[in-house]
Design a protein around this motif. Structure first.
Motif, PDB file in Angstrom:
ATOM      1  N   ALA A 183       0.932  -1.230   0.028  1.00 11.85           N
ATOM      2  CA  ALA A 183      -0.063   0.122   0.133  1.00 11.85           C
ATOM      3  C   ALA A 183       0.790   1.300  -0.001  1.00 11.85           C
ATOM      4  CB  ALA A 183      -0.887  -0.050   1.213  1.00 11.85           C
ATOM      5  N   ASN A 184       0.411   2.230  -0.767  1.00 12.32           N
ATOM      6  CA  ASN A 184       1.244   3.726  -0.616  1.00 12.32           C
ATOM      7  C   ASN A 184       0.416   4.499  -0.845  1.00 12.32           C
ATOM      8  OD1 ASN A 184       0.773   4.176  -3.768  1.00 12.32           O
ATOM      9  ND2 ASN A 184       1.891   2.295  -3.980  1.00 12.32           N
ATOM     10  N   ILE A 185       0.506   5.746  -0.434  1.00 11.44           N
ATOM     11  CA  ILE A 185       0.059   6.849  -0.131  1.00 11.44           C
ATOM     12  C   ILE A 185       0.467   8.117  -0.915  1.00 11.44           C
ATOM     13  CG2 ILE A 185      -1.363   6.270   1.866  1.00 11.44           C
ATOM     14  CD1 ILE A 185       0.006   8.359   3.637  1.00 11.44           C
ATOM     15  N   THR A 186      -0.365   9.150  -1.294  1.00  9.10           N
ATOM     16  CA  THR A 186       0.227  10.279  -1.892  1.00  9.10           C
ATOM     17  C   THR A 186      -0.565  11.439  -1.066  1.00  9.10           C
ATOM     18  OG1 THR A 186       0.546   9.728  -4.041  1.00  9.10           O
ATOM     19  CG2 THR A 186       0.553  12.136  -3.656  1.00  9.10           C
ATOM     20  N   PHE A 187       0.194  12.399  -0.347  1.00 10.79           N
ATOM     21  CA  PHE A 187      -0.596  13.366   0.455  1.00 10.79           C
ATOM     22  C   PHE A 187      -0.244  14.674  -0.447  1.00 10.79           C
ATOM     23  CE2 PHE A 187       0.125  16.276   4.111  1.00 10.79           C
ATOM     24  CZ  PHE A 187      -1.052  16.734   4.158  1.00 10.79           C
ATOM     25  N   LEU A 188      -1.446  15.531  -0.822  1.00 11.11           N
ATOM     26  CA  LEU A 188      -1.443  16.745  -1.572  1.00 11.11           C
ATOM     27  C   LEU A 188      -2.046  17.621  -0.439  1.00 11.11           C
ATOM     28  CD1 LEU A 188      -2.908  15.153  -4.760  1.00 11.11           C
ATOM     29  CD2 LEU A 188      -0.271  15.544  -4.279  1.00 11.11           C
ATOM     30  N   PRO A 189      -1.367  18.429   0.199  1.00  9.10           N
ATOM     31  CA  PRO A 189      -1.764  19.413   1.096  1.00  9.10           C
ATOM     32  C   PRO A 189      -2.340  20.564   0.314  1.00  9.10           C
ATOM     33  CG  PRO A 189       0.560  18.860   1.566  1.00  9.10           C
ATOM     34  CD  PRO A 189       0.256  18.353   0.444  1.00  9.10           C
TER      35      PRO A 189
END
Length: 379
Positions: A183-189
């Motif tokens: 599993a991987n995540i991308t965080f876009l503030p």
């Protein structure tokens, strides 16, 4: 169509379930933005059991692996080419309608840091690019991860640059959660594209799939039904959550070399835990390790789920519970098939190669600088 070009993205993930293809149209007048990308069609070709086993056997060191990897390198390219041929027939297109194929290949070993296994970091994807180009008659852009590794990065994850353009928001923080084998995540503030980060949270479907295959018929727990029949074992879950990787700061990436049968066995040991309870606990492990990272980075956000894990109802239910302050959605709400997003990203990376656009984000991978990624192979 004067300003439109079409690329095929090809993805075969660590679950080794099959080939995902995405036909993506790009507007060359928006060449600096991935939001000029439009998904035209998608296609999936499952691997047979023999191919699945040949791939997964190469995830860890074993006898005769160089010969087996060399042979599978060509065999996968042949399977990729056949899938593309079927896809083109489905869409009534010819090879000349496609500018290039963006081919991720099949990862069989990912050693992004110096360890007892690797004195020099490396990553290895197979699926011969030259064979694929010759069989399809279409130019292939691939080997996207190597340059990032050469620049001191981990070569992963590479999709955040694509995510940034199509999911970035001025109103809310955004997460894209891809639940494949890992599993991987991308965080876009919100309002802060320069602060984008992405990393592997840990196991996605890999451990669940392994455990299911050991105890049930089939490769994976359809809709999480077997996990739903068990109970989460906290005495098993707690020590697994203490695994150092989960506490390691980003940039970080991992693979089935790390989270595998041997890793699981050291926690189960000789404990008499019902197999269905182990499955329920592994499902909770995936949900917990994803949710912990999201809650640490943002108190309220839009969370888009994609990848094979979205078909696991128990996993999605756990994520909804653990992310109750966030809005959890499938990428379908953005009119993007959840199984096509990664394939779309590799179509975009091929397009980015042709347009001299940086394909990595140093804050994500740890590379010393941004770079145009990939190599091009003509038929």
């Amino acid at each position: 169509m004067a300003n439109k070009v079409r690329y095929i993205g090809l993805m075969s993930g660590t679950s080794a379930d099959g080939i995902d293809l995405a036909l993506v149209e790009f507007d060359t007048e928006q060449s600096q933005q991935a939001n000029g990308a439009k998904l035209i069609a998608s296609y999936y070709q499952a691997y047979d059991n023999a191919t699945h086993q040949k791939i997964t056997r190469l995830y860890n060191a074993s006898d005769n692996e160089i010969d087996r990897a060399g042979s599978l390198n060509i065999k996968l390219a042949q399977l990729f080419a056949h899938a593309i041929e079927q896809f083109l027939q489905q869409e009534k297109l010819s090879p000349t309608d496609i500018t290039a194929i963006g081919c991720h290949g099949q990862t069989i070993r990912h050693r992004p840091t110096i360890s007892q296994f690797a004195s020099t970091p490396f990553t290895l994807q197979i699926g011969c690019l030259q064979t694929l180009a010759l069989l399809t008659g279409i130019r292939v852009v691939g080997d996207f991860r190597t340059k990032d590794i050469a620049l001191g990065g981990q070569g992963a994850p590479l999709v955040p640059a694509f995510h940034q353009a199509i999911f970035g928001s001025t109103e809310n923080d955004v997460f894209i959660v891809n639940i494949g084998g890992i599993a991987n995540i991308t965080f876009l503030p919100k309002n802060s594209p320069e602060s984008t980060i992405g990393f592997d949270t840990g196991p996605g479907n890999a451990l669940m799939d392994y455990w299911f295959a050991q105890h049930q018929a089939g490769r994976f727990d359809m809709q999480g039904k077997w996990a739903d029949s068990g109970n989460i074992c906290q005495d098993l879950l707690r020590p697994m959550l203490d695994e150092p990787y989960f506490k390691q700061p980003a940039p970080k990436s991992t693979g089935r070399e790390y989270f595998n049968a041997q890793w699981l066995a050291k926690f189960i040991g000789k404990n008499a835990i019902k197999p269905a309870d182990v499955q329920a606990t592994l499902t909770a492990l995936t949900a917990e390790t994803i949710a912990q990272q999201i809650n640490k980075l943002s108190t309220k956000s839009d969370v888009y789920l994609c990848g094979g894990g979205v078909e696991n109802n128990v996993l999605v239910s756990l994520l909804n519970h653990k992310l109750s302050k966030h809005q959890v959605m499938n990428t379908q709400s953005k009119n993007i098939n959840s199984d096509s997003l990664e394939a779309m990203a590799f179509a975009w990376l091929a397009f980015a190669f042709d347009k001299n656009i940086f394909g990595n984000i140093p804050a994500v991978t740890g590379a010393s600088k941004p770079a145009v990624l990939g190599i091009s192979v003509n038929p």
